[in-house]
Structures are given as C-alpha cells and as structure tokens.
Design a protein around this motif. Structure first.
Motif, PDB file in Angstrom:
ATOM      1  N   HIS A 160       8.824  -7.963   1.001  1.00 50.94           N
ATOM      2  CA  HIS A 160       9.411  -7.110  -0.027  1.00 50.94           C
ATOM      3  C   HIS A 160       8.588  -5.846  -0.246  1.00 50.94           C
ATOM      4  CE1 HIS A 160      11.482  -5.939  -3.696  1.00 50.94           C
ATOM      5  NE2 HIS A 160      10.297  -5.782  -4.265  1.00 50.94           N
ATOM      6  N   LEU A 161       7.271  -5.979  -0.208  1.00 47.39           N
ATOM      7  CA  LEU A 161       6.402  -4.841  -0.513  1.00 47.39           C
ATOM      8  C   LEU A 161       6.268  -3.861   0.644  1.00 47.39           C
ATOM      9  CD1 LEU A 161       3.552  -6.836  -2.290  1.00 47.39           C
ATOM     10  CD2 LEU A 161       5.030  -5.144  -3.395  1.00 47.39           C
ATOM     11  N   ALA A 162       6.405  -4.347   1.873  1.00 48.98           N
ATOM     12  CA  ALA A 162       6.080  -3.545   3.052  1.00 48.98           C
ATOM     13  C   ALA A 162       6.807  -2.198   3.143  1.00 48.98           C
ATOM     14  CB  ALA A 162       6.319  -4.355   4.322  1.00 48.98           C
ATOM     15  N   PRO A 163       8.081  -2.082   2.772  1.00 48.41           N
ATOM     16  CA  PRO A 163       8.740  -0.783   2.934  1.00 48.41           C
ATOM     17  C   PRO A 163       8.115   0.349   2.113  1.00 48.41           C
ATOM     18  CG  PRO A 163      10.384  -2.517   2.708  1.00 48.41           C
ATOM     19  CD  PRO A 163       9.054  -3.132   2.384  1.00 48.41           C
ATOM     20  N   ASP A 164       7.458   0.030   1.003  1.00 48.96           N
ATOM     21  CA  ASP A 164       6.956   1.080   0.103  1.00 48.96           C
ATOM     22  C   ASP A 164       5.452   1.036  -0.126  1.00 48.96           C
ATOM     23  OD1 ASP A 164       9.570   2.187  -0.545  1.00 48.96           O
ATOM     24  OD2 ASP A 164       9.911   0.290  -1.583  1.00 48.96           O
ATOM     25  N   HIS A 165       4.763   0.108   0.544  1.00 44.63           N
ATOM     26  CA  HIS A 165       3.329  -0.053   0.303  1.00 44.63           C
ATOM     27  C   HIS A 165       2.620  -0.410   1.606  1.00 44.63           C
ATOM     28  CE1 HIS A 165       3.923  -0.155  -4.092  1.00 44.63           C
ATOM     29  NE2 HIS A 165       5.023  -0.826  -3.814  1.00 44.63           N
ATOM     30  N   ARG A 166       1.316  -0.162   1.617  1.00 42.69           N
ATOM     31  CA  ARG A 166       0.458  -0.731   2.663  1.00 42.69           C
ATOM     32  C   ARG A 166      -0.047  -2.061   2.125  1.00 42.69           C
ATOM     33  NH1 ARG A 166      -4.053   3.354   3.025  1.00 42.69           N
ATOM     34  NH2 ARG A 166      -3.279   3.935   0.964  1.00 42.69           N
ATOM     35  N   VAL A 167       0.217  -3.120   2.854  1.00 44.89           N
ATOM     36  CA  VAL A 167      -0.071  -4.461   2.370  1.00 44.89           C
ATOM     37  C   VAL A 167      -1.079  -5.135   3.285  1.00 44.89           C
ATOM     38  CG1 VAL A 167       0.915  -6.697   1.724  1.00 44.89           C
ATOM     39  CG2 VAL A 167       2.302  -4.616   1.519  1.00 44.89           C
ATOM     40  N   VAL A 168      -2.073  -5.782   2.694  1.00 41.82           N
ATOM     41  CA  VAL A 168      -2.972  -6.644   3.460  1.00 41.82           C
ATOM     42  C   VAL A 168      -3.018  -7.982   2.739  1.00 41.82           C
ATOM     43  CG1 VAL A 168      -5.096  -5.894   2.299  1.00 41.82           C
ATOM     44  CG2 VAL A 168      -5.212  -6.865   4.594  1.00 41.82           C
ATOM     45  N   ALA A 169      -2.845  -9.060   3.514  1.00 39.62           N
ATOM     46  CA  ALA A 169      -2.806 -10.412   2.956  1.00 39.62           C
ATOM     47  C   ALA A 169      -3.742 -11.306   3.761  1.00 39.62           C
ATOM     48  CB  ALA A 169      -1.377 -10.960   2.991  1.00 39.62           C
ATOM     49  N   PRO A 170      -4.965 -11.511   3.275  1.00 42.91           N
ATOM     50  CA  PRO A 170      -5.907 -12.355   4.003  1.00 42.91           C
ATOM     51  C   PRO A 170      -5.585 -13.838   3.863  1.00 42.91           C
ATOM     52  CG  PRO A 170      -6.914 -11.543   1.988  1.00 42.91           C
ATOM     53  CD  PRO A 170      -5.558 -10.923   2.059  1.00 42.91           C
ATOM     54  N   THR A 171      -5.991 -14.588   4.851  1.00 45.14           N
ATOM     55  CA  THR A 171      -5.994 -16.049   4.761  1.00 45.14           C
ATOM     56  C   THR A 171      -7.349 -16.462   4.207  1.00 45.14           C
ATOM     57  OG1 THR A 171      -4.492 -16.301   6.647  1.00 45.14           O
ATOM     58  CG2 THR A 171      -5.863 -18.195   6.082  1.00 45.14           C
ATOM     59  N   HIS A 172      -7.353 -17.183   3.103  1.00 45.30           N
ATOM     60  CA  HIS A 172      -8.626 -17.628   2.554  1.00 45.30           C
ATOM     61  C   HIS A 172      -9.365 -18.456   3.610  1.00 45.30           C
ATOM     62  CE1 HIS A 172      -7.010 -16.274  -1.187  1.00 45.30           C
ATOM     63  NE2 HIS A 172      -6.323 -17.358  -1.478  1.00 45.30           N
ATOM     64  N   PRO A 173     -10.622 -18.148   3.896  1.00 47.41           N
ATOM     65  CA  PRO A 173     -11.366 -18.959   4.864  1.00 47.41           C
ATOM     66  C   PRO A 173     -11.353 -20.434   4.468  1.00 47.41           C
ATOM     67  CG  PRO A 173     -12.547 -16.920   4.419  1.00 47.41           C
ATOM     68  CD  PRO A 173     -11.406 -16.977   3.437  1.00 47.41           C
ATOM     69  N   GLY A 174     -10.933 -21.280   5.414  1.00 50.39           N
ATOM     70  CA  GLY A 174     -10.748 -22.697   5.147  1.00 50.39           C
ATOM     71  C   GLY A 174      -9.295 -23.124   5.213  1.00 50.39           C
TER      72      GLY A 174
ATOM     73  N   PRO B 172      -1.727   1.012  -1.714  1.00 56.11           N
ATOM     74  CA  PRO B 172      -2.149  -0.230  -1.072  1.00 56.11           C
ATOM     75  C   PRO B 172      -2.057  -1.434  -2.002  1.00 56.11           C
ATOM     76  CG  PRO B 172      -4.065   1.089  -1.645  1.00 56.11           C
ATOM     77  CD  PRO B 172      -2.864   1.905  -1.998  1.00 56.11           C
ATOM     78  N   VAL B 173      -1.751  -2.583  -1.395  1.00 58.85           N
ATOM     79  CA  VAL B 173      -1.616  -3.838  -2.139  1.00 58.85           C
ATOM     80  C   VAL B 173      -2.370  -4.936  -1.398  1.00 58.85           C
ATOM     81  CG1 VAL B 173      -0.039  -5.531  -3.131  1.00 58.85           C
ATOM     82  CG2 VAL B 173       0.669  -3.138  -2.976  1.00 58.85           C
ATOM     83  N   LEU B 174      -3.222  -5.643  -2.104  1.00 55.09           N
ATOM     84  CA  LEU B 174      -3.914  -6.825  -1.597  1.00 55.09           C
ATOM     85  C   LEU B 174      -3.216  -8.039  -2.182  1.00 55.09           C
ATOM     86  CD1 LEU B 174      -6.424  -8.311  -0.297  1.00 55.09           C
ATOM     87  CD2 LEU B 174      -7.581  -7.948  -2.500  1.00 55.09           C
ATOM     88  N   VAL B 175      -2.700  -8.939  -1.314  1.00 59.32           N
ATOM     89  CA  VAL B 175      -1.960 -10.116  -1.757  1.00 59.32           C
ATOM     90  C   VAL B 175      -2.764 -11.367  -1.416  1.00 59.32           C
ATOM     91  CG1 VAL B 175       0.215 -11.376  -1.674  1.00 59.32           C
ATOM     92  CG2 VAL B 175       0.223  -8.900  -1.340  1.00 59.32           C
ATOM     93  N   LEU B 176      -3.007 -12.197  -2.424  1.00 58.33           N
ATOM     94  CA  LEU B 176      -3.843 -13.392  -2.263  1.00 58.33           C
ATOM     95  C   LEU B 176      -3.002 -14.644  -2.511  1.00 58.33           C
ATOM     96  CD1 LEU B 176      -7.016 -12.121  -4.160  1.00 58.33           C
ATOM     97  CD2 LEU B 176      -6.537 -12.020  -1.701  1.00 58.33           C
ATOM     98  N   HIS B 177      -2.944 -15.503  -1.500  1.00 57.81           N
ATOM     99  CA  HIS B 177      -2.091 -16.695  -1.569  1.00 57.81           C
ATOM    100  C   HIS B 177      -2.750 -17.806  -2.382  1.00 57.81           C
ATOM    101  CE1 HIS B 177      -4.447 -19.166   1.270  1.00 57.81           C
ATOM    102  NE2 HIS B 177      -4.598 -18.086   2.018  1.00 57.81           N
ATOM    103  N   GLY B 178      -1.933 -18.789  -2.740  1.00 53.87           N
ATOM    104  CA  GLY B 178      -2.407 -19.955  -3.457  1.00 53.87           C
ATOM    105  C   GLY B 178      -2.627 -21.132  -2.534  1.00 53.87           C
ATOM    106  N   GLY B 179      -2.693 -22.314  -3.129  1.00 53.59           N
ATOM    107  CA  GLY B 179      -2.985 -23.517  -2.373  1.00 53.59           C
ATOM    108  C   GLY B 179      -2.049 -23.803  -1.210  1.00 53.59           C
TER     109      GLY B 179
END
Length: 248
Positions: free
Chosen positions: A47-61, A28-35
């Motif tokens: 890129h990661l999806a074929p070989d990993h479980r990916v979750v990418a939250p939207t920062h509240p706000g 599993p991979v947690l991806v956190l975006h920037g500004g």
C-alpha cells in the motif's frame, strides 16, 4: 506492482540486516513487523510503495536469520534500526510498527538522538506496562481457526521474540517516558484484539499526550489483514503532508 527488492544491508561490523525495499520516491517509511513475521506486513508495504520509499527489515532471529548475541533486548534492536536509517541516509522518517514491532518502533523514537524520525504509527502494539491491562500471548496457531494467519506465532518465533522482550514481554520503564515524544503519533487498534485490548491501546496513546487513536471495528490483532481499507484510510490521512503540522 513491482515486488519489493530483498537484500542484506550491512549496518555495522557483524550485523547485516535482511530487508525488503519498495517505492522509489516520496517520504521514507520504516516498517517493523510483529511476532508473526515479515509476511504479516506485506499488505502495508504494497500500500505504501506507490507514494513512499519503504524499508522493512526482518528482525534478526526471524525467518532463519541469525540473531547476534548482543541483540538481546528491544533497545539493542532499536539501535540497529537507527543505524539502518543512518546507513540509508534517511531523515523525516515515518516509523510504523505492528504488535512487537510497535514496541521496537516506540523504542526507536525514544532513542532517536539525531531527530531522523518525524512520525510514529503503532498498530496493536505492545511495549509498556499498562496497569490493570495484561497482554494475552497466543500459545500458537489454533488448530481449528478458520483464518490461520491470525493465530499465534510459532514456537520458533516466540523464542526469538522472548530473546528481545524477556519473560515479562513488556518494559516497566517505558510508559512514563512516552510523554517525551514530540513527533505526531497515530495509534491504530483492532476493536476485537484478544492479545492487547482497545483499553490497553487507549492508555498507550494517552501516555504520549498528543497521539491520535483510531479504533478499527471488526478487526483483531492484525487489522491490516482483517480490515485493511479502514486501516489505510486512517494511515493515509495521518501521512498526508498537512498531518505534520496538525498532529501536534
């Protein structure tokens, strides 16, 4: 390629996180975006999806999402993401953060009392105060920029980020704590980053004591947009199974 699934995940009373999920197998991979927001990390998710479980939250706000009043600092946001990992039941997690998301990623590792996180990847991250190295925050998207997505975040996004980051846009207490991080760390940096220079990145990496630093020639503050193949080469090498042992 299947588009990421978008859904809201309740992580605790009063807080639902909007996330994108992709991939069905692998670590599993947690991806956190920037500004710049969630769209800035789409190439990374794909890129990661074929070989990993990916979750990418939207920062509240961001993206019109609600930021609860108690999410008023980076440690509070990091706690929400640790709650998310607990809700998902994930362990052996790689956390990847770009720019402001790198600060949150580092804080999440520092506060990971249950040992869910096994690797940390930072891309042109902010967070600690580096003596003599200032952060140059873009005022906004430059009007004449040929590649507008690389410009600064909007006023609305900057307001959301400052709600977490404070006026200093840094945590003066973070740098000395980085030496306590024991998991493997990869620090990727655009050679031409005007926001946080490579020297800032080298000092950030050195504070961990065992981080691998990878400079990406020809890239600025968003190397996954500007030089994606070079970034993915460094990332894939680090995420290969042998990296778990070799990273220490």
């Amino acid at each position: 390629m299947t588009a990421p699934l978008q859904r809201a995940i309740p992580v605790r009373p009063g807080l639902d996180l909007e996330v994108r999920e992709a991939g069905t197998s692998g670590s599993p991979v947690l991806v956190l975006h920037g500004g710049p927001g969630p769209s800035s990390i789409t190439p990374l998710i794909d890129h990661l999806a074929p070989d990993h479980r990916v979750v990418a939250p939207t920062h509240p706000g961001w993206e019109g999402t609600v930021r609860p009043d108690d999410l008023d600092c980076v440690p509070a946001l990091a706690a929400a993401y640790l709650d998310l990992l607990g809700r998902l039941g994930w362990n052996d997690v790689t956390v990847i953060g770009t720019s402001f998301g790198g600060w949150v990623a580092t804080q999440t590792v520092l506060d990971d009392r249950e040992g869910r996180i096994s690797r940390l990847v930072l891309m042109d991250a902010i967070g600690p105060v580096i003596p003599g190295r200032q952060i140059t925050v873009p005022a906004g998207p430059p009007a004449a920029a040929p590649r507008a997505p690389q410009g600064g975040p909007s006023a609305q996004l900057m307001a959301a980020m400052r709600a977490y980051a404070g006026p200093a846009m840094a945590d003066a207490s973070m740098l000395p704590r980085l030496s306590t991080v024991t998991c493997p760390v990869l620090v990727i940096w655009g050679a031409d980053d005007p926001v946080v220079t490579p020297d800032f990145g080298r000092a950030y990496a050195a504070a961990f004591g065992h981080a691998r630093f990878e400079l990406i020639p020809g890239a600025g503050h968003l190397p996954i947009r500007e030089e994606p193949e070079a970034v993915f080469t460094a990332l894939d090498s680090f995420l290969a199974p042998r990296a778990s042992a070799a990273g220490h």
